[in-house]
Design an enzyme around this catalytic site. Structure first.
Site, PDB file in Angstrom:
ATOM      1  N   GLU A 142      -6.602  -5.562   9.433  1.00 13.24           N
ATOM      2  CA  GLU A 142      -6.090  -5.154   8.124  1.00 13.24           C
ATOM      3  C   GLU A 142      -5.982  -6.376   7.206  1.00 13.24           C
ATOM      4  O   GLU A 142      -5.706  -7.494   7.635  1.00 13.24           O
ATOM      5  CB  GLU A 142      -4.736  -4.428   8.251  1.00 13.24           C
ATOM      6  CG  GLU A 142      -4.374  -3.730   6.954  1.00 13.24           C
ATOM      7  CD  GLU A 142      -3.256  -2.686   7.088  1.00 13.24           C
ATOM      8  OE1 GLU A 142      -2.663  -2.552   8.173  1.00 13.24           O
ATOM      9  OE2 GLU A 142      -2.992  -2.012   6.062  1.00 13.24           O
ATOM     10  N   ASP A 192       0.895  -6.382  14.406  1.00 15.34           N
ATOM     11  CA  ASP A 192       1.930  -5.657  13.656  1.00 15.34           C
ATOM     12  C   ASP A 192       3.109  -5.197  14.525  1.00 15.34           C
ATOM     13  O   ASP A 192       4.160  -4.822  13.985  1.00 15.34           O
ATOM     14  CB  ASP A 192       1.316  -4.424  12.977  1.00 15.34           C
ATOM     15  CG  ASP A 192       0.642  -4.750  11.649  1.00 15.34           C
ATOM     16  OD1 ASP A 192       0.890  -5.840  11.102  1.00 15.34           O
ATOM     17  OD2 ASP A 192      -0.139  -3.908  11.171  1.00 15.34           O
ATOM     18  N   HIS A 209      -1.859  -0.350  15.023  1.00 14.92           N
ATOM     19  CA  HIS A 209      -1.996   0.954  14.411  1.00 14.92           C
ATOM     20  C   HIS A 209      -3.374   1.172  13.792  1.00 14.92           C
ATOM     21  O   HIS A 209      -3.566   2.147  13.057  1.00 14.92           O
ATOM     22  CB  HIS A 209      -0.899   1.146  13.345  1.00 14.92           C
ATOM     23  CG  HIS A 209      -1.063   0.232  12.128  1.00 14.92           C
ATOM     24  ND1 HIS A 209      -1.030   0.725  10.841  1.00 14.92           N
ATOM     25  CD2 HIS A 209      -1.305  -1.076  12.008  1.00 14.92           C
ATOM     26  CE1 HIS A 209      -1.203  -0.260   9.972  1.00 14.92           C
ATOM     27  NE2 HIS A 209      -1.365  -1.354  10.665  1.00 14.92           N
ATOM     28  N   HIS A 228       0.814  -1.222   0.000  1.00 10.84           N
ATOM     29  CA  HIS A 228       0.000   0.000   0.000  1.00 10.84           C
ATOM     30  C   HIS A 228       0.852   1.278   0.000  1.00 10.84           C
ATOM     31  O   HIS A 228       0.740   2.160   0.851  1.00 10.84           O
ATOM     32  CB  HIS A 228      -1.080   0.005   1.082  1.00 10.84           C
ATOM     33  CG  HIS A 228      -0.644  -0.175   2.512  1.00 10.84           C
ATOM     34  ND1 HIS A 228       0.369   0.530   3.099  1.00 10.84           N
ATOM     35  CD2 HIS A 228      -1.141  -0.982   3.484  1.00 10.84           C
ATOM     36  CE1 HIS A 228       0.486   0.187   4.358  1.00 10.84           C
ATOM     37  NE2 HIS A 228      -0.397  -0.733   4.617  1.00 10.84           N
ATOM     38  N   HIS A 254      -5.967  -8.206  14.432  1.00 15.29           N
ATOM     39  CA  HIS A 254      -5.872  -6.982  13.635  1.00 15.29           C
ATOM     40  C   HIS A 254      -6.629  -7.213  12.323  1.00 15.29           C
ATOM     41  O   HIS A 254      -6.403  -8.211  11.645  1.00 15.29           O
ATOM     42  CB  HIS A 254      -4.392  -6.683  13.388  1.00 15.29           C
ATOM     43  CG  HIS A 254      -4.108  -5.509  12.517  1.00 15.29           C
ATOM     44  ND1 HIS A 254      -4.959  -4.436  12.401  1.00 15.29           N
ATOM     45  CD2 HIS A 254      -3.038  -5.224  11.728  1.00 15.29           C
ATOM     46  CE1 HIS A 254      -4.422  -3.558  11.571  1.00 15.29           C
ATOM     47  NE2 HIS A 254      -3.262  -4.001  11.135  1.00 15.29           N
ATOM     48  N   TYR A 281      10.419  -0.365   9.063  1.00 18.67           N
ATOM     49  CA  TYR A 281       9.018  -0.737   9.338  1.00 18.67           C
ATOM     50  C   TYR A 281       8.420   0.220  10.368  1.00 18.67           C
ATOM     51  O   TYR A 281       7.314   0.747  10.196  1.00 18.67           O
ATOM     52  CB  TYR A 281       9.022  -2.180   9.835  1.00 18.67           C
ATOM     53  CG  TYR A 281       7.712  -2.775  10.238  1.00 18.67           C
ATOM     54  CD1 TYR A 281       6.991  -3.558   9.345  1.00 18.67           C
ATOM     55  CD2 TYR A 281       7.210  -2.620  11.527  1.00 18.67           C
ATOM     56  CE1 TYR A 281       5.799  -4.159   9.728  1.00 18.67           C
ATOM     57  CE2 TYR A 281       6.031  -3.206  11.910  1.00 18.67           C
ATOM     58  CZ  TYR A 281       5.326  -3.980  11.008  1.00 18.67           C
ATOM     59  OH  TYR A 281       4.154  -4.562  11.387  1.00 18.67           O
ATOM     60  N   ASP A 329      -3.934  -7.696   5.169  1.00 19.83           N
ATOM     61  CA  ASP A 329      -2.801  -8.626   5.074  1.00 19.83           C
ATOM     62  C   ASP A 329      -2.906  -9.744   6.109  1.00 19.83           C
ATOM     63  O   ASP A 329      -2.222 -10.764   5.999  1.00 19.83           O
ATOM     64  CB  ASP A 329      -1.455  -7.898   5.174  1.00 19.83           C
ATOM     65  CG  ASP A 329      -1.345  -6.930   6.328  1.00 19.83           C
ATOM     66  OD1 ASP A 329      -2.373  -6.389   6.765  1.00 19.83           O
ATOM     67  OD2 ASP A 329      -0.211  -6.708   6.801  1.00 19.83           O
ATOM     68  N   HIS A 354       4.425 -10.016  11.196  1.00 18.08           N
ATOM     69  CA  HIS A 354       5.408  -9.949  10.098  1.00 18.08           C
ATOM     70  C   HIS A 354       6.797 -10.191  10.688  1.00 18.08           C
ATOM     71  O   HIS A 354       7.086  -9.743  11.806  1.00 18.08           O
ATOM     72  CB  HIS A 354       5.435  -8.566   9.445  1.00 18.08           C
ATOM     73  CG  HIS A 354       4.134  -8.094   8.877  1.00 18.08           C
ATOM     74  ND1 HIS A 354       3.620  -8.576   7.693  1.00 18.08           N
ATOM     75  CD2 HIS A 354       3.249  -7.164   9.313  1.00 18.08           C
ATOM     76  CE1 HIS A 354       2.478  -7.955   7.433  1.00 18.08           C
ATOM     77  NE2 HIS A 354       2.222  -7.108   8.401  1.00 18.08           N
TER      78      HIS A 354
HETATM   79 FE1  FEO Z   1      -1.603  -3.385   9.767  1.00 16.10          FE
HETATM   80 FE2  FEO Z   1       0.296  -6.039   8.859  1.00 16.10          FE
HETATM   81  O1  FEO Z   1      -1.212  -4.955   8.893  1.00 16.10           O
END
Ligand code: FEO
Length: 397
Positions: free
Chosen positions: A81, A163, A144, A24, A79, A191, A83, A226
């Site tokens: 999001e 995250d 976040h 993104h 989370h 990151y 991903d 991640h």
């Molecule tokens: Fe905020 Fe890895 O997504």
């Protein structure tokens, strides 16, 4: 696809995305991972987070080496999001749509909005969940996203930190003790700078709570969504986050610009040489060949960000406008700003940069420096004076 054992009852069952480069709008030159985890014991089988859409088969393949995926009893989404949740509908269709998906109250709202009509059985978590042992939830709203939460297995000292404490790196190694800090350190900072900087106030509060409640000492293993699982030295990444949330600038300047016919480029080169000559560590970035998120990482550490732009049709050069929009969203603190640029006739570009720097709350100690048409070095004393003023401010730090 094999799972990776973390403890006797917790496995990594995520996916490795070697090919992603644009996350993104953020450059991921080394790819990424979407970490998901399986808690397996005699009483319950619980999936913690999922993967990006397109990687569902990889997750299910890893799970199937441990148990039949249809035996998963419940899913926790730390989370919302995409991903980490994009794979939710497909995975739930495979394991049974009636299986509960636990999330924070905002997570239930956000997942419901993202996956309208998918038939997910979303449930808001209370303080803890029975996963065969206690899984305790820790509020991390706006770290976040509004839905973000950590979940913690106190009996094992294992924290699922979504995250938090992550980095973008696709590689077969899964643990911090398999790769040295020289490799992971810059990636973790990149990151943090590009994803977490806008939320340093909230992160600092969570870190304070973690210390105040004695939780830091209980975190034996950190499992982010991640990058690496921190099992050898989780204290090191906690220590780095405690430093990074302070946004303490180093005595460094970033000169970032774009150019039409090399005049603003020439100004950037003269300014870079001049500031380096003043003893300031100076980084030169042309937006023609350096991605905005790479520049932003340097900016995160720097005391000063000096932006150069030509004027095109009374406006900023588009790549400079893009860069300013990007760093504005990162809400950097404690920055000194400067602006410069060449122009043909109207010359609004550098003035617009100056205005943006003030809007972002940067300290702007000198007026913008503009040059009409093509400068020679002998013409650029005002630019050197700008460099001197900013260098002097940096040296006061
Ligand atoms: Fe905020 Fe890895 O997504």
């Amino acid at each position: 696809m094999e799972p990776i054992k973390i403890t006797d009852s917790v496995y990594w069952v995520g996916a490795i995305d070697y090919d992603i480069r644009d996350f993104h709008g953020y450059l991921t030159p080394k790819g990424s991972t979407y970490n998901a985890y399986l808690i397996v014991n005699d009483k319950k089988i619980t999936l913690i987070d999922t993967v990006k859409h397109g990687f569902e088969e990889e997750l299910l393949s890893r799970v199937s080496k441990i148990v039949d995926p249809k035996k998963i009893d419940q899913v926790v989404s730390n989370h919302a999001e995409m991903d980490h949740s994009g794979g939710l509908p497909g995975i739930l269709r495979h394991i049974g749509l009636e299986k509960p998906v636990y999330a924070s109250s905002m997570g239930v709202k956000n997942l419901g909005g993202q996956f309208q009509g998918a038939g997910l059985n979303l449930k808001a978590v209370e303080s803890k969940l029975d996963v065969g042992e206690d899984l305790v939830f820790i509020e991390t709203r706006m770290i976040h996203w509004p839905d973000s939460m950590f979940s913690f297995l106190p009996a094992q000292g294992l924290l699922f930190s979504q995250d938090g404490f992550g980095m973008h790196l696709a590689c077969p190694e899964r643990f911090d003790d398999q790769v040295d800090e020289k490799t992971w350190g810059p990636l973790a900072l990149n990151y943090f700078a590009n994803i977490l900087t806008p939320y340093t106030v909230q992160i600092a509060k969570v870190l304070e709570k973690v210390v105040a409640e004695g939780l830091a000492a209980q975190f034996k293993i950190l499992c982010p969504d991640h990058g690496f699982i921190w099992r050898q030295n989780p204290g090191r990444i906690l220590e780095l986050y405690s430093q990074w949330v302070q946004q303490k600038p180093s005595q460094k300047a970033v000169i970032v610009f774009d150019t039409m016919w090399h005049s603003t480029e020439f100004m950037a080169r003269v300014l870079t040489d001049y500031m380096a000559g003043q003893g300031i560590e100076t980084r030169y970035h042309s937006l023609k060949n350096t991605h905005r998120s790479e520049v932003a990482t340097d900016c995160y550490e720097a005391a000063a960000i000096i932006i150069g732009t030509p004027t095109i049709n009374n406006q900023l050069f588009p790549s400079v406008s893009d860069f300013i929009t990007y760093i504005k969203s990162l809400k950097f603190k404690n920055k000194i700003g400067g602006a410069f640029g060449s122009y043909g006739w109207s010359g609004e570009g550098a003035k617009l940069v100056q205005s943006e720097l003030k809007t972002m709350g940067y300290q702007v100690p000198a007026d913008e420096v503009r040059y009409q048409w093509v400068p020679q070095e002998k013409d650029l004393d005002p630019l050197k004076a700008l460099g001197k003023t900013i260098a002097d401010e940096i040296k006061k730090l």
